[in-house]
Design an enzyme around this catalytic site. Structure first.
Site, short mmCIF file in Angstrom:
data_model
loop_
_atom_site.label_atom_id
_atom_site.label_comp_id
_atom_site.label_asym_id
_atom_site.label_seq_id
_atom_site.Cartn_x
_atom_site.Cartn_y
_atom_site.Cartn_z
N THR A 50 0.82 -1.21 0.00
CA THR A 50 0.00 0.00 0.00
C THR A 50 0.86 1.26 0.00
OG1 THR A 50 -0.16 -0.16 2.41
CG2 THR A 50 -1.96 -1.10 1.11
N SER A 150 10.66 10.25 0.66
CA SER A 150 10.31 11.11 1.78
C SER A 150 11.55 11.45 2.61
CB SER A 150 9.22 10.46 2.63
OG SER A 150 8.69 11.37 3.56
N HIS A 151 11.58 11.01 3.88
CA HIS A 151 12.70 11.36 4.76
C HIS A 151 13.65 10.19 5.01
CE1 HIS A 151 9.29 9.99 7.29
NE2 HIS A 151 10.23 9.31 7.90
N ASP A 304 9.92 18.02 5.88
CA ASP A 304 10.84 16.96 5.52
C ASP A 304 11.18 17.10 4.03
OD1 ASP A 304 8.46 16.08 4.40
OD2 ASP A 304 8.75 13.99 4.98
#
Length: 609
Positions: A50, A150-151, A304
């Site tokens: 997901t 992302s981060h 971020d």
């Protein structure tokens, strides 16, 4: 099916891969006869879930690279064409961040879609994650893809998928897409030359960003106050993409510009000044605080690297810095969203807010007292966004969705966390409080006085050994000792033997989303109990493929322990509520329970964690 040998796997890879860099890596390992490393990279394909794909960037089916991105895109395109009405005409939205290889991964994805005759709405330059789910909704696209990790550390990248409603995919869509990826595994086209100018590709950047800022600006409350504020604040995008997008959003709210952290303001995929580009990590905002201290500024805000998360710290009257937790910010946003909704004349009962089940229960207490609709969901914005979309369809006004991991969704134009909008809304609140001679910390204190004091300790244990992780959770469920439950299940299944106390505090509630159990008043029921009935089934989906257990204790404690879907971590989320605002008692109980997590439940020392 015959299992391929390591060498056969390597040969298949070399026959399929056209990227010189990753080919050289596999060729070198074959020449060195490094079977263990070849097995690690080639044997088990990177799993589509997901969250899409997320992995280290290097050669192999188990990693993220040009070949695995092409395979994923071919499979996704085929699935979308089959599952979404008018998919070819509605198209896919594709964006990317500034990480190494993100731009080429995005264009390889675009190639796979146009090769199936599917239109591509492309953000050709680097940008924040929220622009993709926004564009999916605004354009009524069939799906969206954002290339970002992302981060995560600099060597990682990811492939995030949004469905036609603009929210992240949730089961069973992930299973269908994963099967389609396997069916379309062999890469067909590596040619990205001229893809931006393809007849089916449209640059949507200007139109979508104009609409994005205009939609968010509806949350601007008092442009005159915003324009005239004397508030100053420092901003860092953590070497990510956020700076120009944050600047324009602040301008849309008529707020003054930020003071930048010069060493972190430009996009840099090496993230040179931080070991982990995550504003939550201890010390991550030290450079921003230093800039603030040097200029006499009392507020620091941050995104971020892909700007979907938001963090903040504020200097208090004693000169110390208060680093707001994700739950504290969520509570502040909830109270402010409630204020804004009331100012617009929205009845409390029509306002909906949700948070994840591992986030603070303070939002639930606020809902009980104020009268707005509240629900919790499983972890992840795929659950929260889809829940809020369903509530909107029922006539509710979407107020807030948040998770403790500094993710905030403050309006339904973006059905995902949106750090850029969150930043502007937070600064707007800080500007109003500044005009009143107050700080955000004072605002938070007023909420504790109204709803009770909540204190949390969220952390994790690194556990790269899956077998050890299973043993730890097995001991929690089936452990030895007299102070345990003896819950009988279906015939042939072992009884569930959960601890009846944690840190000496009686356990009052247990929910296990791995085996499928939810039961309250545990300390007031017999230890031996038949829990095979339907009344003990959880309201949330159950998955045996991951571990997740929640305990509540009579002292106001709540503990959730779970495995991470993207990292080799055992995460825990611990909160204690004191209704009388007795902070010393809450802190004492929190410390006792945190030590019990490590010593009694995880046995960190014995397991060398």
């Amino acid at each position: 099916m015959t299992l391929l040998s390591t060498l056969q796997l390597a040969q298949r890879w070399l026959a399929e891969d056209r990227d010189p860099q990753t080919r050289r890596q596999i060729e070198a390992l074959v020449a060195a006869n490094d079977t263990p490393q070849l097995e690690l990279l080639l044997r088990t394909p990177v799993e589509f879930g997901t969250a899409g794909l997320r992995a280290r960037m290097e050669a192999g089916y188990a990693r993220l690279n040009q070949l695995t991105v092409i395979s994923a895109s071919q499979g996704l395109a085929a699935f979308v064409e089959r599952a979404v009405a008018d998919a070819c005409a509605r198209g896919v939205v594709i964006g990317h961040d500034h990480r190494h290889h993100s731009a080429v991964f995005a264009r390889l994805a675009a190639r796979a879609f146009v090769d199936r005759g599917i239109r591509v709405h492309l953000f050709p330059q680097i940008g924040p994650t929220p622009q993709v789910p926004f564009a999916v909704r605004r354009l009524r696209a069939a799906c969206g893809v954002m290339v970002t990790a992302s981060h995560n550390p600099k060597d990682d990248n990811g492939y995030k998928v949004y469905w036609e409603n603009g929210a992240q995919i949730k089961p069973p869509l992930d299973e269908g897409i994963a099967a389609s990826i396997e069916a379309h595994r062999v890469p067909l086209s590596w040619d990205v030359d001229g893809i931006d100018a393809h007849a089916l590709v449209t640059d949507v950047t200007a139109a979508m960003l104009d609409a994005y800022y205009a939609a968010a600006a509806q949350l601007a409350q008092d442009p005159a106050l915003n324009r005239g504020t004397a508030l100053r604040y420092v901003y860092t995008p953590m070497h990510g993409v956020g700076a120009p997008f944050a600047a324009r959003m602040l301008q849309a709210f008529s707020l003054p510009p930020y003071v930048p952290v010069p060493a972190q303001i430009e996009p840099d995929p090496e993230f040179p000044t931080v070991p982990f580009p995550n504003p939550e990590e201890p010390g991550a905002l030290d450079m921003a605080k230093a800039v603030a201290d040097a200029q006499g500024i009392g507020l620091v805000v941050a995104n971020d690297p892909d700007a979907d998360r938001f963090a903040a710290a504020e200097k208090q009257r004693d000169g110390s810095w208060l680093m707001f937790t994700g739950d504290q910010l969520g509570t502040v946003f909830a109270a402010y969203v409630l204020e804004m909704a009331r100012a617009r004349g929205i009845p409390d009962a029509r306002l909906a807010m949700v948070n994840s089940t591992v986030s603070s229960r303070m939002l639930a207490a606020m809902a009980t007292q104020e009268g707005f609709y509240y629900a919790d969901t499983l972890t992840g914005f795929k659950w929260m966004a889809n829940e809020l979309a369903a509530l909107h369809a029922q006539g509710y006004e979407v107020g807030l969705g948040y998770e403790e991991a500094i993710g905030y969704m403050i309006h339904d134009h973006v059905l995902d966390k949106d750090g850029v909008t969150a930043l502007a809304v937070f600064v707007q609140l800080a500007a109003r409080l500044h005009a009143e001679g107050r700080r955000v910390g004072d605002y938070l204190e007023s909420l504790y006085a109204a709803y009770g004091y909540y204190v949390s300790a969220n952390s994790y244990f690194v556990c790269p050994d899956p077998a050890k992780m299973d043993r730890i959770f097995a001991r929690i469920r089936y452990g030895p000792g007299a102070e345990r439950t003896a819950f009988a299940r279906a015939q042939g299944e072992p009884p569930l033997r959960y601890p009846r106390t944690i840190g000496g505090f009686p356990v009052s509630y247990i929910r296990d989303l791995t085996v499928g159990l939810e039961i309250g008043d545990v300390d007031r029921l017999p230890a031996a109990l038949d829990v095979a009935g339907a009344q003990y089934q959880p309201k949330f989906p159950v998955s045996a493929s991951s571990h997740m257990i929640t305990f509540e204790t009579r002292n106001g404690g709540r503990l959730t322990m779970r495995t991470s879907g993207t990292e080799p971590k055992l995460k825990y989320y611990l909160e204690v509520r004191n209704a009388d605002n007795d902070r010393a008692a809450a802190a004492r109980d929190l410390d006792i329970m945190a030590r019990a997590v490590a010593d009694e439940l995880v046995q960190a020392a014995e397991n060398e964690l």
